[in-house]
Design an enzyme around this catalytic site. Structure first.
Site, mmCIF file in Angstrom:
data_model
loop_
_atom_site.group_PDB
_atom_site.id
_atom_site.type_symbol
_atom_site.label_atom_id
_atom_site.label_comp_id
_atom_site.label_asym_id
_atom_site.label_seq_id
_atom_site.Cartn_x
_atom_site.Cartn_y
_atom_site.Cartn_z
ATOM 1 N N MET A 145 4.346 0.963 12.610
ATOM 2 C CA MET A 145 3.073 0.631 13.279
ATOM 3 C C MET A 145 2.229 1.903 13.395
ATOM 4 O O MET A 145 2.072 2.487 14.457
ATOM 5 C CB MET A 145 3.281 -0.035 14.628
ATOM 6 C CG MET A 145 1.990 -0.729 15.065
ATOM 7 S SD MET A 145 2.225 -2.098 16.164
ATOM 8 C CE MET A 145 2.260 -1.292 17.742
ATOM 9 N N GLY A 146 1.682 2.318 12.238
ATOM 10 C CA GLY A 146 0.688 3.393 12.220
ATOM 11 C C GLY A 146 -0.679 2.744 12.304
ATOM 12 O O GLY A 146 -0.845 1.675 12.914
ATOM 13 N N HIS A 158 -1.808 -4.656 -6.064
ATOM 14 C CA HIS A 158 -2.077 -3.480 -5.213
ATOM 15 C C HIS A 158 -3.575 -3.436 -4.866
ATOM 16 O O HIS A 158 -4.279 -2.475 -5.183
ATOM 17 C CB HIS A 158 -1.648 -2.202 -5.949
ATOM 18 C CG HIS A 158 -1.393 -1.041 -5.034
ATOM 19 N ND1 HIS A 158 -0.417 -0.119 -5.227
ATOM 20 C CD2 HIS A 158 -2.013 -0.663 -3.883
ATOM 21 C CE1 HIS A 158 -0.434 0.795 -4.277
ATOM 22 N NE2 HIS A 158 -1.418 0.482 -3.426
ATOM 23 N N ALA A 200 -4.864 -4.344 -1.626
ATOM 24 C CA ALA A 200 -5.078 -4.563 -0.190
ATOM 25 C C ALA A 200 -6.321 -3.865 0.353
ATOM 26 O O ALA A 200 -6.963 -4.361 1.263
ATOM 27 C CB ALA A 200 -3.842 -4.145 0.601
ATOM 28 N N ILE A 234 -2.504 1.211 10.060
ATOM 29 C CA ILE A 234 -2.604 -0.125 9.443
ATOM 30 C C ILE A 234 -1.771 -1.136 10.230
ATOM 31 O O ILE A 234 -2.252 -2.228 10.569
ATOM 32 C CB ILE A 234 -2.148 -0.070 7.960
ATOM 33 C CG1 ILE A 234 -3.123 0.803 7.157
ATOM 34 C CG2 ILE A 234 -2.060 -1.477 7.369
ATOM 35 C CD1 ILE A 234 -2.694 1.109 5.739
ATOM 36 N N SER A 269 2.982 -1.696 1.686
ATOM 37 C CA SER A 269 3.123 -0.228 1.691
ATOM 38 C C SER A 269 3.334 0.304 0.272
ATOM 39 O O SER A 269 2.351 0.537 -0.440
ATOM 40 C CB SER A 269 4.218 0.209 2.651
ATOM 41 O OG SER A 269 5.468 -0.273 2.254
ATOM 42 N N ARG A 270 4.567 0.429 -0.145
ATOM 43 C CA ARG A 270 4.867 0.865 -1.514
ATOM 44 C C ARG A 270 6.074 0.070 -2.007
ATOM 45 O O ARG A 270 7.000 -0.214 -1.231
ATOM 46 C CB ARG A 270 5.208 2.359 -1.545
ATOM 47 C CG ARG A 270 4.027 3.287 -1.352
ATOM 48 C CD ARG A 270 3.078 3.290 -2.545
ATOM 49 N NE ARG A 270 1.971 4.190 -2.398
ATOM 50 C CZ ARG A 270 0.763 3.858 -1.911
ATOM 51 N NH1 ARG A 270 0.515 2.621 -1.524
ATOM 52 N NH2 ARG A 270 -0.200 4.752 -1.846
ATOM 53 N N GLU A 325 4.357 -0.879 -11.177
ATOM 54 C CA GLU A 325 3.156 -1.708 -11.125
ATOM 55 C C GLU A 325 2.420 -1.574 -12.443
ATOM 56 O O GLU A 325 2.114 -0.436 -12.826
ATOM 57 C CB GLU A 325 2.239 -1.255 -9.980
ATOM 58 C CG GLU A 325 2.791 -1.651 -8.640
ATOM 59 C CD GLU A 325 1.995 -1.099 -7.455
ATOM 60 O OE1 GLU A 325 0.975 -0.412 -7.677
ATOM 61 O OE2 GLU A 325 2.391 -1.359 -6.319
HETATM 62 O O1 LIG Z 1 -2.443 4.233 -0.252
HETATM 63 C C1 LIG Z 1 -3.429 3.500 -0.268
HETATM 64 O O2 LIG Z 1 -4.410 3.671 0.436
HETATM 65 C C2 LIG Z 1 -3.458 2.345 -1.210
HETATM 66 O O3 LIG Z 1 -2.196 1.839 -1.413
HETATM 67 C C3 LIG Z 1 -4.066 2.731 -2.526
HETATM 68 O O4 LIG Z 1 -3.291 3.703 -3.155
#
Ligand SMILES: O=C(O)[C@H](O)CO
Length: 343
Positions: free
Chosen positions: A175-176, A308, A310, A178, A259-260, A289
């Site tokens: 919970m940062g 990817h 978002a 975002i 996230s990743r 990806e």
């Molecule tokens: O890290 C971010 O802001 C997005 O995933 C785009 O890389």
């Protein structure tokens, strides 16, 4: 003067408001699929003398000494030791977006180069998209759309039953900035919100959104209907969600990743989805990806994958560009750097 002109073709050095030569900034390219957006260039050229990688490589002798900053737009240009060695006056790398896993911070720091990112610019859109994935997955949006446009359209009341988001339990891992915005949105959906942070409990934020802190990630995984990943990728979060963690989740639960891709053990996820260990997944990020065409995740009805995207809105991209410009300018003037990434 159009941006298509190279630094070589210009009449003389560009000068800013204070009459000083504008700093040279290296970018990968302009336009096309990977380049800096063409409609950002006019703004950037008011602040910098832009040199593309191609120009740099063609005119290394002159530009090596001149370049003082890198404007890293979507992980480009790739920064390696060779590039750092050839830019003796490089002071700052401004990286777009929030993730910095594509940068070797220790290496940059050993060359005295500072780094900035744009976490606040991307947080609203990324949180919106986390909700989008949660809603689309639980209410089977993609499946429903595919049926609605198929030749055999038959609508039966027993079809398309989904799971409710309103009132369900959401577990936010990380919970940062975002994650917190996701929590704010989830509150409006009357969700029960759990969160887990590895390092920091934030009591003020947790009470603002009515979130419950789970010291152990296992508690969050066991109780949540939706588990949303919004952690940075670090050695500590690499494959944070593996077989064991997936097995702790409810068989009715959905995993959402904004996230990743490498935060999840993807093979374990495939297995968990195939064996109904969890119900569904909604992934804006994967590894690699894009996924290879024959990857099992691309064939599962209970999986939504997006490319990817978002943070992909025009407003956010523009804000990112403005934030990056501010950071470079501050860095070159020796002022505190907004959004500096500290080692
Ligand atoms: O890290 C971010 O802001 C997005 O995933 C785009 O890389």
């Amino acid at each position: 003067m159009s941006y298509q002109q190279t630094w070589k073709e210009r009449a003389g050095p560009e000068r800013g408001m204070e009459g000083q030569e504008l700093p040279y900034v290296l970018i990968d390219s302009i336009g096309g699929k990977h380049g800096v957006f063409e409609d950002h260039v006019e703004f950037l050229k008011k602040h910098f003398q832009l040199s593309t990688m191609k120009e740099y490589l063609e005119n290394k002798k002159f530009l090596s000494e001149k370049i003082r900053a890198i404007y890293m737009w979507y992980h480009k240009p790739v920064i390696n030791e060779g590039l750092l060695q050839s830019l003796p006056n490089l002071k700052i790398v401004a990286s777009s977006g929030v993730g910095i896993d594509h940068l070797d911070l220790k290496l940059l720091s050993s060359y005295g180069v500072k780094v900035s990112n744009t976490p606040f610019a991307v947080s609203t859109d990324t949180a919106d998209f986390g909700m989008t994935l949660m809603l689309a997955s639980s209410r089977r949006l993609v499946e429903g759309y595919q049926m609605a446009i198929s030749p055999n359209r038959e609508y039966f009341p027993a079809d398309w039953l989904g799971a409710e988001v309103s009132g369900a339990t959401l577990g936010i891992v990380g919970m940062g900035t975002i994650g917190y915005k996701v929590a704010e949105r989830a509150k409006a959906f009357e969700m029960k919100i759990l969160y887990h942070n590895r390092n920091q409990r934030n009591k003020e934020e947790e009470s603002a959104v009515g979130a419950i802190f789970c010291k152990k990630i296992d508690d969050l995984l066991q109780q949540s209907d939706f588990v949303l990943l919004s952690v940075s990728l670090t050695p500590q979060t690499h494959k944070l969600i593996g077989k064991r963690e997936l097995e702790l989740m409810k068989p009715t639960a959905t995993l959402i990743n904004i996230s990743r891709g490498l935060v999840v053990d993807q093979d374990a996820l495939v297995e968990a989805l195939q064996n109904k260990v969890i119900k569904a997944a909604a992934l804006d990020v994967t590894h690699p990806e894009p996924l290879p065409r024959d990857h099992p995740l691309l064939k599962m009805k209970n999986v939504i994958i997006t490319p990817h995207m978002a943070s992909a809105t025009k407003k956010t991209r523009r804000l990112m560009m403005e934030n990056m410009t501010e950071s470079i300018e501050a860095g070159l003037r020796g002022l505190p750097i907004p959004n500096e990434v500290l080692l």
